[in-house]
Design a protein around this motif. Sequence first.
Motif, short mmCIF file in Angstrom:
data_model
loop_
_atom_site.label_atom_id
_atom_site.label_comp_id
_atom_site.label_asym_id
_atom_site.label_seq_id
_atom_site.Cartn_x
_atom_site.Cartn_y
_atom_site.Cartn_z
N GLY A 1 0.80 -1.23 0.00
CA GLY A 1 0.00 0.00 0.00
C GLY A 1 0.82 1.26 0.00
N GLY A 2 2.08 1.18 -0.47
CA GLY A 2 2.94 2.36 -0.51
C GLY A 2 3.73 2.54 0.76
N GLY A 3 3.56 1.66 1.75
CA GLY A 3 4.29 1.80 3.00
C GLY A 3 5.66 1.17 2.97
N MET A 4 6.03 0.60 1.84
CA MET A 4 7.33 -0.04 1.70
C MET A 4 8.20 0.75 0.76
N LEU A 5 9.49 0.91 1.09
CA LEU A 5 10.45 1.63 0.25
C LEU A 5 11.37 0.65 -0.45
N GLY A 6 11.78 1.02 -1.66
CA GLY A 6 12.84 0.30 -2.34
C GLY A 6 14.16 0.97 -2.03
N LEU A 7 15.23 0.19 -1.96
CA LEU A 7 16.55 0.71 -1.64
C LEU A 7 17.57 0.08 -2.58
N THR A 8 18.39 0.92 -3.19
CA THR A 8 19.46 0.44 -4.05
C THR A 8 20.65 1.38 -3.89
N SER A 9 21.69 1.18 -4.70
CA SER A 9 22.91 1.98 -4.56
C SER A 9 23.08 2.90 -5.75
N VAL A 10 23.89 3.95 -5.55
CA VAL A 10 24.18 4.88 -6.64
C VAL A 10 25.08 4.22 -7.67
N ARG A 11 26.02 3.40 -7.22
CA ARG A 11 26.93 2.71 -8.12
C ARG A 11 26.64 1.21 -8.11
N PRO A 12 26.87 0.52 -9.23
CA PRO A 12 26.64 -0.92 -9.25
C PRO A 12 27.66 -1.65 -8.40
N GLY A 13 27.39 -2.92 -8.12
CA GLY A 13 28.32 -3.74 -7.36
C GLY A 13 29.50 -4.16 -8.19
N SER A 14 30.37 -4.96 -7.60
CA SER A 14 31.58 -5.40 -8.28
C SER A 14 31.27 -6.23 -9.52
N ASP A 15 30.07 -6.84 -9.56
CA ASP A 15 29.69 -7.63 -10.73
C ASP A 15 28.99 -6.80 -11.78
N GLY A 16 28.92 -5.46 -11.57
CA GLY A 16 28.28 -4.59 -12.55
C GLY A 16 26.77 -4.54 -12.43
N GLN A 17 26.20 -5.22 -11.40
CA GLN A 17 24.75 -5.26 -11.23
C GLN A 17 24.34 -4.46 -10.00
N TRP A 18 23.06 -4.02 -10.01
CA TRP A 18 22.52 -3.31 -8.86
C TRP A 18 21.71 -4.27 -7.99
N THR A 19 21.87 -4.14 -6.70
CA THR A 19 21.05 -4.89 -5.75
C THR A 19 19.90 -4.01 -5.29
N VAL A 20 18.69 -4.54 -5.37
CA VAL A 20 17.50 -3.80 -4.93
C VAL A 20 16.85 -4.58 -3.80
N THR A 21 16.64 -3.92 -2.68
CA THR A 21 15.97 -4.55 -1.54
C THR A 21 14.78 -3.69 -1.15
N HIS A 22 13.88 -4.24 -0.36
CA HIS A 22 12.67 -3.52 0.03
C HIS A 22 12.55 -3.51 1.55
N ILE A 23 12.17 -2.36 2.08
CA ILE A 23 12.08 -2.15 3.52
C ILE A 23 10.66 -1.75 3.88
N SER A 24 10.06 -2.45 4.84
CA SER A 24 8.74 -2.07 5.33
C SER A 24 8.90 -0.92 6.32
N CYS A 25 8.44 0.27 5.92
CA CYS A 25 8.71 1.47 6.71
C CYS A 25 7.51 1.96 7.52
N HIS A 26 6.35 2.01 6.90
CA HIS A 26 5.17 2.60 7.53
C HIS A 26 3.95 1.72 7.27
N SER A 27 2.91 1.94 8.07
CA SER A 27 1.66 1.21 7.89
C SER A 27 0.77 1.88 6.87
#
Length: 925
Positions: free
Chosen positions: A53-79
């Motif tokens: 419902g929009g209460g979760m944020l996505g989080l990634t990095s400005v630069r890619p990892g050593s393998d050239g790929q971006w890691t995307v994770t999700h954090i439950s922030c608000h209700s």
Amino acid sequence: MNRFKTSKYKNTTPKIAKKDEWINNVRGGSFSCQGNHIKASSKLVAFNTEQAGGGMLGLTSVRPGSDGQWTVTHISCHSDLVTDMDFSPFDECNLATCSGDETVKLWHFCDLDQQQPSDPMLTLHPGQGRLELLQFHPTSSGLLAVGTTKSALIWDTSRKDAPLAALEQHGDQMQSLSWKRDGSLLASSCKDKMLRVFDPRAQLKPVQSAKSLQSNKDSRILWAKDDLLVTTGFDMMRSREVRLWDSRKLSSSISSASLGTSNGMLIPLFDEDTGLLLIAGMGETVIDCFEISSSDPSLSQVSHCLMDNSTRGVAMVPKLALDVMSCEVMRALQLTDSCIVPINYQVPRKNSGYEFQDDLYPDTAGTTPAMSAEEWWQGGNKQVEKVSLHPDKQPKPPAKQAPAMKDKASEGSKDGHPRGSSTSSSPLSTPSSSAVPSRSPSSTSGLSSGFLPSPSQGAKAIQNLMGPTSKFRHIAGAVKHRDTHITNIRGLNLTTPGECDGFCVNRQRVAVPLSISGGQIAVLERSQPGKLQDTGLPTIQNSVNVADFSWDPFDSHRLAVAGDDAKIRVWRVPEGGLKETLTEPELILQGHTEKIYSIKFHPLASDLLVSSSYDLSVRLWNLESGEQVKLFTGHQDQVFGMAWSPDGKLLATLCKDGKVRIYDPRKSTEPLQEGPGPEGHRGARVVWVCDGKYLLVSGFDSRSERVLYLYSADSLSSGVLASTPVTVSPSTLIPFYDPDTSVVILTGKGDTRVYIYEVAPEEPYFIECSSFNSPEPHKGLAFLPKTECNVRDVEIAVGLMLTKTTIEPVAFRVPRVKKEFFQDDLYPDTAVWWESALTASAWLSGSNGQHKKISLKPKDMTPVSEAPKEAPVRKYLPSSVYLEEKTDEQKKEELLSAMVAKLGNMDDPLPQESFEGVDDDEWDD
């Protein structure tokens, strides 16, 4: 119009990243809110998602990892829906979020390869309904502006019970907030068509206000430079527009630009350093760039960028994360339904990638707060210290904060939101200056009983938290007194080949190349510092251009010079130095068929010299007989560097064909081992470290960033054991390794910064120490024998720095408190490497040798390890004293005695007069 034509940013060009550089696996939220849908720090990117419902944020990095790929994770922030977010300008991992669940939460995120916190480090409950907006203060730590539906709150996060101020309510829904760049004023736009400017410390009412907006639909306000404000919104004909205002007179705008008819809200982003303004429309595929001139305030369009996907949000990456060597002056991140697209804004320059364009990059705001929230509230107006964007002068990233007390208000599910998250860990300390270190039994050993840990336990806890440290971490470089300088060097050759160190030194003299025709080299006596004569300086004339040159380590009068004509000339400098120009060498070595790259003397055996050439061969010479004795093969391209092992048995080479090789010269002319070298092909150097068990290579990666690589000398084929990026610069880092301390000192020709690392044979392998900055670019840095170090000043290395016209000694010192003692932990017995251990013929016949060692301890100094230990002063009386019951008369008598004693000690020295600083043991951790 003339002003636009002459702007240095007039040709700024947007460059959309290739699709394989997009951040995918993103499900951008399409919810409607007044705040930001995406924000970026110099390290992390946070964005709205449609999950939970929009209460979760996505989080990634400005630069890619050593393998050239971006890691995307999700954090439950608000209700409820996350309505706005902002990264702290002083900690790239601290994010504030607000929501429809009526809370503000502060998070400290970790690296993406670690578990993320499931709970915030702080939760604020304003109690004024749905929260729409928030923004960190630009100069003060832990200070937030929080927007409710109709009011702005000024909040000190260290005092979470109540805000510092609740500003006067607006007539309708507040649509945007913006701090002035100096942090003194706060501006807002409102659905009642009013623009307001507040001085929160002076009064709760606005100091300026006017009903200036033509429409009540989706306005945004943004503070530009000085007193200029930018607004985006709609005019009476529902056409989107951008307007420029003087905050001191809000009745009419200064300049405006129309962006056509559409329903999407316009998002403004401003870069203070360049004056560039980005405008992106929600749901649109166009991002416009304008320039705001401060001399004659107006809007001038710079670019019009057409995107592939519709915009859900847009963020600007902080200036410290830009690739300045490619003339990138701004970077935006476009949030779409399924990905994040980077857009690089670059100014085309001919020498882009090779030279820092200082006219494009004025000093920018640093990451250290100017004051605390309390100081600001009391009237402080300090500004954040600015830092240079020059790669050699960028500040080090701040140390990670220690874990801190958990926010009890956010434990459990009191606010109704699920505690689950895709990752989890303990929350960290708040950004407030009053954050309290954690004392929970689970987080710190020895605290469950109520007592503080012992000093040794505390030191171990700190080391476990902060990682390994070096006793050289506070090493300081300093140029010695001007009386020791050699000045007025004229006609210096500044274009020596990349394989050449630029100049060479020994204990008695310095050899520097001159730009005079005929490959001339000046030889200067170290015993005769001062200003050189303008003309008539005697030189060594080689008759051809000089490629490389080196002093014989065992004969301070012999200089070997490699020339463009494939010959090596060996010269002898007379006792007392050059009195006249030399034209006839002592010896000429011939055998190479093309120009020579570099030459290296053997570290143990006299009269042995190795050379590399454009003919792709490496040859070993016996100067005693004047003949070539070995020819090594296997190189397929240019040889960047060569290095003898400390025991003189092996030779390592580094080649442009992408290989690192090790030879056993007495056994085979073919390489003993091969392994993959650096990816970049600009140049590289190699040196043996850690008792000859490892190879340290300084080179470039595929993106032309300077990197240090560590290889195991026993298994080159296994590849790189460890690496650490240094900076972006076109010159190769030239390493000097001190085997006594395992410290490597590196710099490049034309650099102003000298990098220092301690190299360890186990993780983390590279431990960064303090760097040294020279006032102007240097052309080379060469080091003297260890006996030149003043151990009384705790000097561990002394070098000579070559500039355009001078040679200046530089001492590298380790700060110590008890300098009257010999620091024997820093000065093990050192090798007498300026004396040969065996002859060339003996080494060639299979004999090995080693240098004798000497102590650097002066006779009148005592080793610090034998220094008398001072008895610790007991700070508290034994418990028996407190447990003993005393009568009232005894207590009165003790009190009277204490008062009399205190009056009698008025002439005694103050305690701080006897302080010496931290104990020596602390420096050694």
